[in-house]
Design an enzyme around this catalytic site. Structure first.
Site, PDB file in Angstrom:
ATOM      1  N   GLU A  78       1.812  -0.313  -4.937  1.00 21.66           N
ATOM      2  CA  GLU A  78       0.851   0.699  -5.384  1.00 21.66           C
ATOM      3  C   GLU A  78       1.645   1.977  -5.627  1.00 21.66           C
ATOM      4  O   GLU A  78       2.094   2.627  -4.686  1.00 21.66           O
ATOM      5  CB  GLU A  78      -0.218   0.942  -4.315  1.00 21.66           C
ATOM      6  CG  GLU A  78      -1.273   1.921  -4.789  1.00 21.66           C
ATOM      7  CD  GLU A  78      -2.065   2.585  -3.672  1.00 21.66           C
ATOM      8  OE1 GLU A  78      -3.170   3.064  -3.938  1.00 21.66           O
ATOM      9  OE2 GLU A  78      -1.570   2.653  -2.527  1.00 21.66           O
TER      10      GLU A  78
ATOM     11  N   ASP B 145       0.830  -1.196   0.000  1.00 20.52           N
ATOM     12  CA  ASP B 145       0.000   0.000   0.000  1.00 20.52           C
ATOM     13  C   ASP B 145       0.874   1.259   0.000  1.00 20.52           C
ATOM     14  O   ASP B 145       1.885   1.317   0.707  1.00 20.52           O
ATOM     15  CB  ASP B 145      -0.864  -0.038   1.274  1.00 20.52           C
ATOM     16  CG  ASP B 145      -1.930   1.026   1.298  1.00 20.52           C
ATOM     17  OD1 ASP B 145      -2.780   1.021   0.401  1.00 20.52           O
ATOM     18  OD2 ASP B 145      -1.907   1.866   2.224  1.00 20.52           O
TER      19      ASP B 145
HETATM   20  C1  NOJ Z   1      -4.458   2.955  -0.842  1.00 21.68           C
HETATM   21  C2  NOJ Z   1      -5.533   1.938  -0.623  1.00 21.68           C
HETATM   22  O1  NOJ Z   1      -5.776   1.257  -1.823  1.00 21.68           O
HETATM   23  C3  NOJ Z   1      -6.728   2.718  -0.119  1.00 21.68           C
HETATM   24  O2  NOJ Z   1      -7.882   1.926  -0.076  1.00 21.68           O
HETATM   25  C4  NOJ Z   1      -6.387   3.268   1.243  1.00 21.68           C
HETATM   26  O3  NOJ Z   1      -7.458   4.081   1.692  1.00 21.68           O
HETATM   27  C5  NOJ Z   1      -5.132   4.124   1.195  1.00 21.68           C
HETATM   28  N1  NOJ Z   1      -4.092   3.503   0.431  1.00 21.68           N
HETATM   29  C6  NOJ Z   1      -4.592   4.392   2.589  1.00 21.68           C
HETATM   30  O4  NOJ Z   1      -4.027   3.234   3.121  1.00 21.68           O
END
Ligand code: NOJ
Length: 527
Positions: free
Chosen positions: A272, A214
């Site tokens: 990500e 993440d």
């Molecule tokens: C990216 C995640 O995909 C999302 O769902 C989340 O709210 C944020 N990061 C914070 O962790």
């Protein structure tokens, strides 16, 4: 028979895998509390095998107070009781492996929950203490009553929250790029990396095949924490000049993660990464950093041939310099479902089918979000059920991401559609999803579900799906066509009229041909 030479070797199984993202709250509920859980996933492993996916990515299932549905972790080395326990997780990994399905987990290293013992200890400690040094605490500006800089939280409001001392007097501020319940960790503190290494080994030792990381572009912050240009603030997609993300120090963090991953054979990390510049994207995929990075260009592209072709070319170019593997995704738990994005209704569904063929025809790794295989649209939810922190934090200006997170419909005829035994599901399921249930779609040869199954199977079995690049064909305006080295041709028609197909034998099309031609909003595979 499946020819093993067609596919990536076991060490790099992820290079051409189909990952299926499970949003655990919404997949299947085994204990009747209205929220999906690990037991539910176990019960549906047969379904996942039938669908033909290679790997699962589970959105966070670690212990969490659920301020952001699991992306706020209070114990990264335990399973939240809402989802089950470690024994259920172990069983899920084992049973998935028996079915030849890998299991990857979401990892949240940028921040913890405000209920994490570290943060509780930080609040109980004084400025300058080692407890505070695990997070990003700063004195306020001026007399201390103004936040240390002007950074906004991605979810709305300031990225800083002020704490009080043991006598209740206002004191320092802490940084949270997301909700106040998600304090950012201080990655310049070696304790933070050591703890993450412990977490990685904890799950890898249990047999987990890898991690989706993440906010993998966010862990490092600029030392001076200067003010930012507020026009650069966006939800999810981050501008390349946004100082909250993509700071150079992040690469050292990824090198540390990779060292631990390399202790274990055949595992994968997927970051990500929101960054537009291809060179900077490629940097994350250098041989000692991440194995894979999400590329969101296809998910951001309208159903327009030139835009889609640009997104594909760009995504291939982004990894070419570092000899990385391209990744493709049309949706996830943060973005509008593709059926809705492409216009909704019959048209949106037709285009979503076409885009699946395009995505599966490309070289690299594919990520499918649960429910896409059912052609689910975004749900329109009443305001009083919205749960995404974005809704409250934006002062009800942004509805947030709940519309793409509604539980899956398994059986007809009415909500909760076999998702749960409770009718009180955590988000309501629209009654008009009755024709979209798994049960209905399995019976219908032309359903989205059976379309997915056939397409996955052909991609798995046919030798034409090979080669690391694509050659573009000349094609009429509003259309595109390309060929893989193995011989697969993919043509997409984004115009309003039928077009002739390129020469070749038709393997599959997203809609029936009309007088031998490819209809509007459709794609075809030829060999
Ligand atoms: C990216 C995640 O995909 C999302 O769902 C989340 O709210 C944020 N990061 C914070 O962790």
């Amino acid at each position: 028979m499946n020819d093993p030479t067609l596919h990536a070797p076991e060490e790099t199984w992820w290079k051409d895998a189909i990952f299926y993202q499970i949003y655990p709250r919404s997949f299947a509920d085994s204990n009747g509390d209205g929220v999906g859980d690990l037991g539910g996933i176990r019960e549906k492993l047969g379904y996942l095998e039938l669908l033909g996916v290679d790997a699962l990515w589970l959105s966070p299932v670690m212990r969490s107070p659920m301020a952001d549905h699991g992306y706020d972790v209070s114990d990264p080395r335990d399973i939240d009781p809402l989802f089950g326990d470690l024994a259920v997780m172990d069983a899920l990994i084992e049973e998935a492996h028996v079915r030849d399905i890998k299991v990857t987990m979401d990892l949240v290293p940028n921040h913890t929950s405000d209920q994490h013992p570290w943060f509780i200890a930080a609040l109980e400690s004084t400025p300058g203490s080692p407890e505070r040094a695990r997070y990003i605490f700063r004195d306020g500006k001026g007399d201390g009553s103004e936040p240390p800089n002007n950074w906004p939280s991605i979810f709305g409001g300031s990225a800083w929250t002020r704490v009080t001392d043991s006598d209740g007097r206002p004191e320092q501020w802490y940084l949270h790029i997301f909700a106040p319940e998600q304090p950012d960790l201080n990655w310049t503190n070696p304790e933070v990396a050591e703890d993450l290494a412990k977490t990685l080994r904890f799950w890898l030792d249990r047999g987990v095949d890898g991690f989706r990381i993440d906010v993998a572009h966010g862990m490092a912050k600029p030392a001076e924490l200067h003010d930012m240009n507020l026009e650069l603030n966006t939800l999810m997609k981050n501008d390349d000049d946004d100082p909250r993300f993509n700071n150079e120090g992040v690469h050292e963090i990824h090198r540390g993660i990779r060292k631990v991953m390399d202790e274990y054979p055949n595992r994968v990390t997927i970051g990500e990464i929101w960054v537009q510049d291809n060179e900077r994207f490629g940097d994350y995929l250098r041989p000692d950093e991440l194995h894979l990075g999400f590329n969101f260009r296809l998910a951001e592209a309208d159903f327009d041939a030139a835009t889609i072709r640009d997104a594909v070319t760009n995504s291939l170019a982004a990894v070419a310099r570092v000899d990385g593997t391209p990744t493709w995704t049309l949706s996830n738990h943060d973005i509008e479902r593709e059926v809705t994005r492409y216009g909704g209704g019959i048209r949106g569904t037709g285009r979503a089918r076409a885009m699946l063929l395009l995505e599966l025809a490309l070289p690299g790794t594919v990520f499918v979000y649960n429910g896409s295989e059912l052609g689910l649209p975004n749900a329109v939810l009443p305001e009083d059920v919205l749960q995404d922190p974005v809704w409250e934090r934006s002062g009800h200006a942004e509805r947030g991401r709940d519309g793409c997170r509604v539980p899956l419909p398994w059986e007809s005829p009415a909500p909760p559609f076999g998702f749960s035994t409770s009718s009180d599901t955590w988000l309501p399921i629209p009654p008009d999803w009755a024709p979209l249930t798994v049960e209905e779609q399995l019976e219908d040869v032309d359903s989205m579900l059976n379309f997915y199954r056939t397409a996955f199977e052909l991609r798995e079995l046919r030798p034409e799906f090979s080669g690391s690049g694509v050659d573009w064909y000349g094609s009429p305006p509003g259309c595109l066509a390309f060929r893989r080295q193995g011989g697969l041709i993919c043509a997409l028609n984004a115009t309003d009229a039928a077009i002739p197909l390129p020469p070749g034998e038709l393997l599959m099309s997203s809609a029936p041909l009309v007088d031998g031609q490819l209809p509007a909003d459709a794609a075809a595979w030829l060999v």
